[in-house]
Scaffold this motif. Structure first.
Motif, mmCIF file in Angstrom:
data_model
loop_
_atom_site.group_PDB
_atom_site.id
_atom_site.type_symbol
_atom_site.label_atom_id
_atom_site.label_comp_id
_atom_site.label_asym_id
_atom_site.label_seq_id
_atom_site.Cartn_x
_atom_site.Cartn_y
_atom_site.Cartn_z
ATOM 1 N N VAL A 28 5.143 13.321 -1.407
ATOM 2 C CA VAL A 28 5.896 12.550 -0.906
ATOM 3 C C VAL A 28 5.272 11.107 -0.679
ATOM 4 C CG1 VAL A 28 7.751 14.138 -0.113
ATOM 5 C CG2 VAL A 28 5.861 13.585 1.255
ATOM 6 N N TYR A 29 5.936 10.090 -0.557
ATOM 7 C CA TYR A 29 5.058 8.661 -0.115
ATOM 8 C C TYR A 29 5.998 7.729 0.414
ATOM 9 C CZ TYR A 29 7.471 7.313 -4.645
ATOM 10 O OH TYR A 29 8.482 7.139 -5.651
ATOM 11 N N VAL A 30 5.224 6.861 0.959
ATOM 12 C CA VAL A 30 6.263 5.629 1.459
ATOM 13 C C VAL A 30 5.456 4.481 1.030
ATOM 14 C CG1 VAL A 30 7.193 6.923 3.463
ATOM 15 C CG2 VAL A 30 4.950 5.740 3.865
ATOM 16 N N TYR A 31 5.940 3.267 1.161
ATOM 17 C CA TYR A 31 5.332 2.144 0.853
ATOM 18 C C TYR A 31 5.168 1.343 2.273
ATOM 19 C CZ TYR A 31 6.418 2.777 -4.233
ATOM 20 O OH TYR A 31 6.456 3.069 -5.437
ATOM 21 N N LEU A 32 4.020 0.718 2.418
ATOM 22 C CA LEU A 32 3.881 -0.341 3.651
ATOM 23 C C LEU A 32 3.774 -1.667 2.804
ATOM 24 C CD1 LEU A 32 1.461 1.612 6.017
ATOM 25 C CD2 LEU A 32 3.911 1.451 6.049
ATOM 26 N N ILE A 33 4.413 -2.778 3.332
ATOM 27 C CA ILE A 33 4.474 -3.976 2.894
ATOM 28 C C ILE A 33 4.153 -5.442 3.897
ATOM 29 C CG2 ILE A 33 5.713 -3.369 0.565
ATOM 30 C CD1 ILE A 33 7.978 -5.048 1.944
ATOM 31 N N ALA A 73 -3.446 10.011 -8.924
ATOM 32 C CA ALA A 73 -3.347 8.635 -9.673
ATOM 33 C C ALA A 73 -2.047 8.150 -9.795
ATOM 34 C CB ALA A 73 -4.072 8.750 -10.876
ATOM 35 N N GLU A 74 -0.899 8.645 -9.996
ATOM 36 C CA GLU A 74 0.477 8.225 -10.310
ATOM 37 C C GLU A 74 1.282 8.224 -9.296
ATOM 38 O OE1 GLU A 74 1.878 10.079 -13.790
ATOM 39 O OE2 GLU A 74 -0.077 10.264 -15.061
ATOM 40 N N ILE A 75 1.087 8.689 -8.345
ATOM 41 C CA ILE A 75 2.193 8.669 -7.125
ATOM 42 C C ILE A 75 2.402 7.174 -6.589
ATOM 43 C CG2 ILE A 75 2.759 9.213 -4.520
ATOM 44 C CD1 ILE A 75 0.860 11.880 -5.080
ATOM 45 N N GLY A 76 3.730 6.632 -6.830
ATOM 46 C CA GLY A 76 3.791 5.590 -6.356
ATOM 47 C C GLY A 76 3.877 4.386 -7.101
ATOM 48 N N THR A 77 3.346 4.685 -8.300
ATOM 49 C CA THR A 77 2.954 3.431 -9.062
ATOM 50 C C THR A 77 4.058 2.889 -9.746
ATOM 51 O OG1 THR A 77 2.657 5.046 -10.932
ATOM 52 C CG2 THR A 77 0.619 4.503 -10.022
ATOM 53 N N THR A 78 5.476 3.280 -9.479
ATOM 54 C CA THR A 78 6.440 2.407 -10.088
ATOM 55 C C THR A 78 6.714 1.269 -9.339
ATOM 56 O OG1 THR A 78 7.825 3.703 -8.403
ATOM 57 C CG2 THR A 78 7.990 4.581 -10.517
ATOM 58 N N GLU A 79 6.285 1.029 -7.922
ATOM 59 C CA GLU A 79 6.192 -0.174 -7.441
ATOM 60 C C GLU A 79 4.958 -0.664 -7.183
ATOM 61 O OE1 GLU A 79 9.031 -1.767 -6.961
ATOM 62 O OE2 GLU A 79 10.493 -0.284 -6.672
ATOM 63 N N ASN A 80 3.760 0.103 -7.213
ATOM 64 C CA ASN A 80 2.479 -0.270 -6.941
ATOM 65 C C ASN A 80 1.593 0.037 -7.822
ATOM 66 O OD1 ASN A 80 -0.153 -0.952 -5.584
ATOM 67 N ND2 ASN A 80 0.349 0.443 -4.011
ATOM 68 N N THR A 81 0.839 -0.906 -8.538
ATOM 69 C CA THR A 81 -0.115 -0.424 -9.730
ATOM 70 C C THR A 81 -1.363 0.636 -9.272
ATOM 71 O OG1 THR A 81 -1.201 -2.387 -9.579
ATOM 72 C CG2 THR A 81 0.693 -2.143 -11.325
ATOM 73 N N ASN A 82 -1.521 0.292 -7.804
ATOM 74 C CA ASN A 82 -2.734 1.147 -7.287
ATOM 75 C C ASN A 82 -2.272 2.305 -6.908
ATOM 76 O OD1 ASN A 82 -5.357 1.621 -6.408
ATOM 77 N ND2 ASN A 82 -5.105 0.698 -4.458
ATOM 78 N N HIS A 109 1.166 -0.978 0.089
ATOM 79 C CA HIS A 109 0.019 -0.050 -0.159
ATOM 80 C C HIS A 109 0.987 1.288 -0.107
ATOM 81 C CE1 HIS A 109 -3.927 -1.939 0.689
ATOM 82 N NE2 HIS A 109 -3.304 -2.769 1.501
ATOM 83 N N THR A 110 0.433 2.089 -0.818
ATOM 84 C CA THR A 110 1.235 3.637 -0.800
ATOM 85 C C THR A 110 0.556 4.514 0.061
ATOM 86 O OG1 THR A 110 1.843 3.182 -3.275
ATOM 87 C CG2 THR A 110 2.106 5.395 -2.211
ATOM 88 N N VAL A 111 1.289 4.990 0.836
ATOM 89 C CA VAL A 111 0.929 6.362 1.802
ATOM 90 C C VAL A 111 1.358 7.381 1.172
ATOM 91 C CG1 VAL A 111 0.639 7.045 4.053
ATOM 92 C CG2 VAL A 111 0.601 4.788 3.739
ATOM 93 N N ALA A 112 0.739 8.510 1.142
ATOM 94 C CA ALA A 112 1.084 9.772 0.372
ATOM 95 C C ALA A 112 0.832 10.945 0.951
ATOM 96 C CB ALA A 112 0.806 9.932 -0.990
ATOM 97 N N PHE A 113 1.882 12.180 0.740
ATOM 98 C CA PHE A 113 1.130 13.304 1.295
ATOM 99 C C PHE A 113 1.416 14.485 0.230
ATOM 100 C CE2 PHE A 113 2.098 17.525 2.767
ATOM 101 C CZ PHE A 113 1.000 17.969 3.353
ATOM 102 N N TYR A 114 0.451 15.387 0.094
ATOM 103 C CA TYR A 114 0.529 16.311 -0.810
ATOM 104 C C TYR A 114 0.016 17.816 -0.472
ATOM 105 C CZ TYR A 114 0.886 17.677 -6.057
ATOM 106 O OH TYR A 114 1.092 18.455 -7.205
#
Length: 363
Positions: free
Chosen positions: A354-359, A74-83, A25-30
């Motif tokens: 900015v964003y982080v991934y939780l796995i 829609a595109e934040i973090g999609t390099t590692e997570n398609t959602n 899951h991607t967690v973002a801030f903007y």
């Protein structure tokens, strides 16, 4: 028999070498930078962002802004997570209405985002909020926690409004010198049946200069630490994510002194806080630029319970700054800066998200 044993060993070895699969899951801030509607609110200082105001802010411009922001989300973090991000902390929003309009945009309408928002006492009318994908995150409680701070200057020396280079204002009450700023939003909920706490921040600006205004952000850092402490007293293993536009970089007192943040996982004490953006700042990366100097004001930090490397439960994986070329100004004196609104073009924001991934390992 030897042949059979050898075959079984090979099968076991192959099976054990299979790559593990993870839920991500991607967690973002903007910081949305001035996401105002076109309607004048007589209770806030939003006159600039109206059709008759300085920005000539009309429906066409407003809808273009919504379109642009939704494309980014829609595109934040999609390099590692398609959602798209499961959780999005946001700041510089005028009200609930602009978020309702934002989540209906075609880029993200299928994500079915929920909204958690409170009106803050900020006299410019800008607030923080949390967007969440309903199918992945189930909120159980949420509250806004006010930051109560006062100016130490004499009444006759205090202007009613202060403005810095980012157009962020603080308003000071002439009755008791209280500085009106954004609340800190605390949300608790379940991410795939695992409890997570999120704090969304937009700390006081650098109005009047970094050094002079630093105590205001240190007070914000102290409040943030107090919120985290209260969660950890209930559950020492509470998983807390605190994020926002802090108007300070990773090395300022509000983070290093008040939150005692650490840049290396191995240095984070029990109940401590890990800041992955400190290492990025050391490498010269930034989320906002001023006079050709970059800093990382936008950060996502996690408590020590999220860096245990036991991926049977959700853990921090890695962090990033979303600074794709289409978000960058390509001409003029601000070439290379985040592409923001101008007199001739509706951009995105003066901040990069900015964003982080939780796995977590899939069972």
């Amino acid at each position: 028999m030897k042949s059979l044993i050898t075959t079984l060993i090979c099968i076991v070895s192959i099976c054990s070498a299979q790559p593990k699969k993870y839920s991500i899951h991607t967690v973002a801030f903007y910081n949305f930078e001035n996401l105002f509607d076109t309607i004048n609110n007589p209770l806030t200082n939003d006159d600039e962002w109206t059709p008759k105001g300085f920005q000539h802010w009309d429906s066409k411009k407003y809808n273009q802004k919504l379109h642009n922001l939704s494309q980014v989300l829609a595109e934040i973090g999609t390099t590692e997570n398609t959602n798209a991000p499961t959780l999005i902390g946001c700041s510089e929003i005028e009200n609930r209405t602009v978020l309702d309009d934002l989540i209906k945009q075609p880029y993200i309408s299928d994500k079915d985002y929920g909204i958690i928002h409170y009106d803050s006492p900020d006299k410019r009318g800008i607030d923080v909020a949390l967007l969440y994908q309903k199918k992945h995150f189930k909120p159980t409680s949420y509250t806004n926690i006010p930051l109560i701070i006062y100016s130490k200057e004499r009444k006759q020396d205090v202007p009613t409004k202060i403005q810095d280079n980012t157009e962020d204002e603080a308003e000071i009450s002439l009755d008791n010198h209280r500085i009106f700023t954004r609340d800190q939003l605390l949300v608790t909920g379940y991410l795939e049946n695992e409890e997570i706490h999120i704090i969304v921040n937009h700390w006081p600006s650098r109005s009047g200069g970094e050094k002079k205004s630093s105590p205001l952000r240190e007070a914000a850092g102290a409040l943030n630490r107090k919120i985290i402490d209260s969660l950890q007293r209930i559950n020492p293993n509470a998983k807390v994510i605190t994020m926002g536009d802090l108007n300070d970089g990773p090395f300022n007192n509000s983070l290093k002194k008040m939150l005692n943040t650490k840049s290396k996982k191995e240095e984070v004490p029990p109940l401590g806080i890990f800041n992955p953006f400190e290492a990025m700042a050391n490498k010269g990366f930034g989320t906002i630029a001023y006079r050709d100097s970059w800093d990382i004001f936008d950060q996502v930090m996690v408590t020590q319970s999220l860096i245990q490397n036991d991926y049977k439960q959700f853990q921090f994986w890695k962090a990033g700054i979303y600074n794709k070329p289409f978000l960058i100004q390509t001409t003029g004196p601000y070439k290379g800066y985040p592409k923001r609104h101008s007199a001739t073009e509706i951009g995105f924001s003066d901040h990069f998200p900015v964003y982080v991934y939780l796995i977590k390992e899939k069972r």
